[in-house]
Motif scaffolding. Structure first.
Motif, PDB file in Angstrom:
ATOM      1  N   SER A  19       0.864  -1.185   0.000  1.00  0.00           N
ATOM      2  CA  SER A  19       0.000   0.000   0.000  1.00  0.00           C
ATOM      3  C   SER A  19       0.895   1.228   0.000  1.00  0.00           C
ATOM      4  O   SER A  19       2.116   1.113   0.171  1.00  0.00           O
ATOM      5  N   ALA A  24      -7.596   6.348   4.044  1.00  0.00           N
ATOM      6  CA  ALA A  24      -8.095   5.382   3.064  1.00  0.00           C
ATOM      7  C   ALA A  24      -7.881   3.952   3.552  1.00  0.00           C
ATOM      8  O   ALA A  24      -8.768   3.101   3.424  1.00  0.00           O
ATOM      9  N   GLU A  44     -10.820   1.793   2.018  1.00  0.00           N
ATOM     10  CA  GLU A  44     -11.094   2.378   0.699  1.00  0.00           C
ATOM     11  C   GLU A  44      -9.866   2.278  -0.206  1.00  0.00           C
ATOM     12  O   GLU A  44      -8.760   1.977   0.253  1.00  0.00           O
ATOM     13  N   GLN A  45     -10.072   2.554  -1.485  1.00  0.00           N
ATOM     14  CA  GLN A  45      -8.968   2.529  -2.441  1.00  0.00           C
ATOM     15  C   GLN A  45      -7.974   3.645  -2.140  1.00  0.00           C
ATOM     16  O   GLN A  45      -8.362   4.745  -1.741  1.00  0.00           O
ATOM     17  N   PRO A  46      -6.667   3.383  -2.328  1.00  0.00           N
ATOM     18  CA  PRO A  46      -5.674   4.433  -2.109  1.00  0.00           C
ATOM     19  C   PRO A  46      -5.918   5.622  -3.029  1.00  0.00           C
ATOM     20  O   PRO A  46      -6.424   5.459  -4.145  1.00  0.00           O
ATOM     21  N   TRP A  47      -5.559   6.788  -2.545  1.00  0.00           N
ATOM     22  CA  TRP A  47      -5.693   7.988  -3.371  1.00  0.00           C
ATOM     23  C   TRP A  47      -4.761   9.064  -2.844  1.00  0.00           C
ATOM     24  O   TRP A  47      -4.302   9.010  -1.705  1.00  0.00           O
ATOM     25  N   ARG A  70     -13.443  13.173   1.817  1.00  0.00           N
ATOM     26  CA  ARG A  70     -12.466  13.329   0.734  1.00  0.00           C
ATOM     27  C   ARG A  70     -12.496  14.742   0.165  1.00  0.00           C
ATOM     28  O   ARG A  70     -11.455  15.286  -0.210  1.00  0.00           O
TER      29      ARG A  70
END
Length: 433
Positions: free
Chosen positions: A53, A213, A218-221, A418
């Motif tokens: 990650s 995240a 949740e998806q990385p961003w 976000r």
């Protein structure tokens, strides 16, 4: 093979063990050998081109209220030492491990997370990262100090009335409080079932966003900074600006002016009527004290001598409230939350000082109950609004402050996490330009 992660960990361990760093008060437990194994594994993954990650290889700390399998969770108290060890890691800790972090240790905290000051009579009080004679802020005291000093890249904390944002503000780092319910609370010793949230303290908004995240599953961003031009920021002047230190006021106004010059639309907004109705509803006892009284009912009297007396005093206030008092407050809160959503429908975020005062001296607050209670009330005043009204919030250091750090808080409606992080990334960019 590169040993970048192991090198970072050894630097962290050396800092913790350095008597001048206060590390053995900032940390209540150090996982030296396990952390070395985790660091070596992260270095091996990096050599193989494997990355679990964006957090893989980060050296982090976790607050002493999170369960770690096989050990007792003390939550800053001596009362829990006789409890059975945790059967499993808290879900948040498990998610961080799966992301490849290196957990160097557990950090000190206010007893049972029930203070915005960070003083702990059982395990000592970590000195502020900017001035060791001053309080670190609570309740995530060690998390704030370890992140601000750079001992760790991220400190995992919890926030019930400001316990992430306050130490971030006082120590000079970034602290993010998510919307209630986004991050699992299991395996974190509770203070308030309805208000507790879990989040990161770090040096940057991007690091907080990356951690959030992982914690939320949740998806990385990476937050792309939202355009400052046209951003609708509102200042809730009134009681939240009362008893403010001149240095805090100057730092906040200069920061807001900088954003205005960058194109943000900054206006004043009044939420005084809603805050007054909330104060009236909690005249009998604060929401958090009522719930804490239920959590601690089992040992509140039989173990009274083992409590921090100031923590016990707040819990007993909640114990005096009746079930009808609590039910009325729950219903009133729901009504006020709905009205606040309507009030803030046309703005992107509220902005205000995270705390109206900077870090007081530890010795002054230990010596005087009056000074302690005054400071504690002021520390928690602005941040608690966010927990009661289910906001998401973030504290960022005000720019170009001489002396003790000052926090700049942004807070937005529930579910806009976000979006808030993107706005915060833009503000951070403007502050460091």
């Amino acid at each position: 093979m590169s040993t970048a992660v192991r090198d970072a960990l050894e630097a962290s361990l050396a800092r913790i063990d350095d008597p001048s760093s206060d590390g053995r008060v900032t940390f209540t437990k150090v996982y030296a050998e396990r952390a070395r194994a985790e660091a070596d594994a992260a270095d091996a993954r990096a050599k193989a081109g494997v990355k679990l990650s964006p957090l893989d290889g980060w050296v982090i700390s976790i607050k002493d209220l999170f369960d770690v399998a096989g050990e007792v969770t003390t939550a800053g108290s001596v009362i829990l030492k006789s409890q059975p060890p945790a059967a499993a890691d808290a879900p948040t800790v498990a998610r961080l491990r799966q992301a490849g972090v290196v957990i160097v240790g557990k950090t000190n905290m206010s007893e049972f997370a029930f203070s915005g000051i960070g003083i702990n009579p059982h395990f000592g009080t970590p000195g502020n990262a900017a001035d060791k004679s001053r309080v670190p802020g609570g309740s995530s005291s060690g998390a704030g100090v370890s992140a601000a000093e750079g001992t760790v890249r991220m400190g995992l904390g919890s926030d019930t009335g400001g316990s992430i944002r306050i130490p971030a503000a006082l120590n000079g780092c970034v602290g993010f409080k998510p919307t209630y319910g986004r991050i699992p609370l299991e395996g974190a010793f509770p203070l308030s079932y309805a208000l507790d949230t879990i989040g990161p303290l770090a040096k940057t908004v991007a690091d907080c966003a990356a951690t959030d995240a992982v914690l939320a599953g949740e998806q990385p961003w990476t937050p792309t900074p939202a355009p400052l031009a046209g951003l609708r920021l509102a200042i809730p002047r009134g009681r939240l600006f009362g008893q403010i230190e001149p240095e805090v006021e100057q730092a906040f106004e200069a920061a807001a002016s900088r954003l205005g010059k960058a194109g943000a639309r900054i206006t004043d907004i009044s939420i005084e009527d809603l805050l007054q109705e909330l104060a009236d509803a909690m005249a009998r006892a604060p929401f958090v004290a009522m719930e804490a009284a239920a959590i601690h009912a089992e040992w509140m009297e039989e173990r009274a001598r083992d409590f921090d007396p100031r923590v016990l005093a707040r819990i007993r206030i909640g114990a005096k409230a009746s079930a009808p008092d609590y039910i009325r407050l729950v219903n009133k809160r729901a009504e006020l939350v709905a009205r606040m959503r309507d009030r803030l429908a046309d703005i992107d975020a509220l902005i205000l000082p995270t705390t109206p005062i900077r870090a007081p001296k530890i010795s002054d607050l230990i010596a005087s109950d009056d000074q302690f209670w005054t400071a504690n009330g002021l520390m928690l005043r602005n941040t608690t609004v966010g927990n009661i009204f289910t906001f998401t919030g973030i504290s960022i250091p005000c720019p170009k402050v001489k002396g003790l750090p000052v926090g700049f808080m942004m807070t937005a409606l529930a579910g806009q996490d976000r979006r808030l992080l993107r706005m915060a990334a833009a503000v951070e960019q403007a502050f460091t330009a």
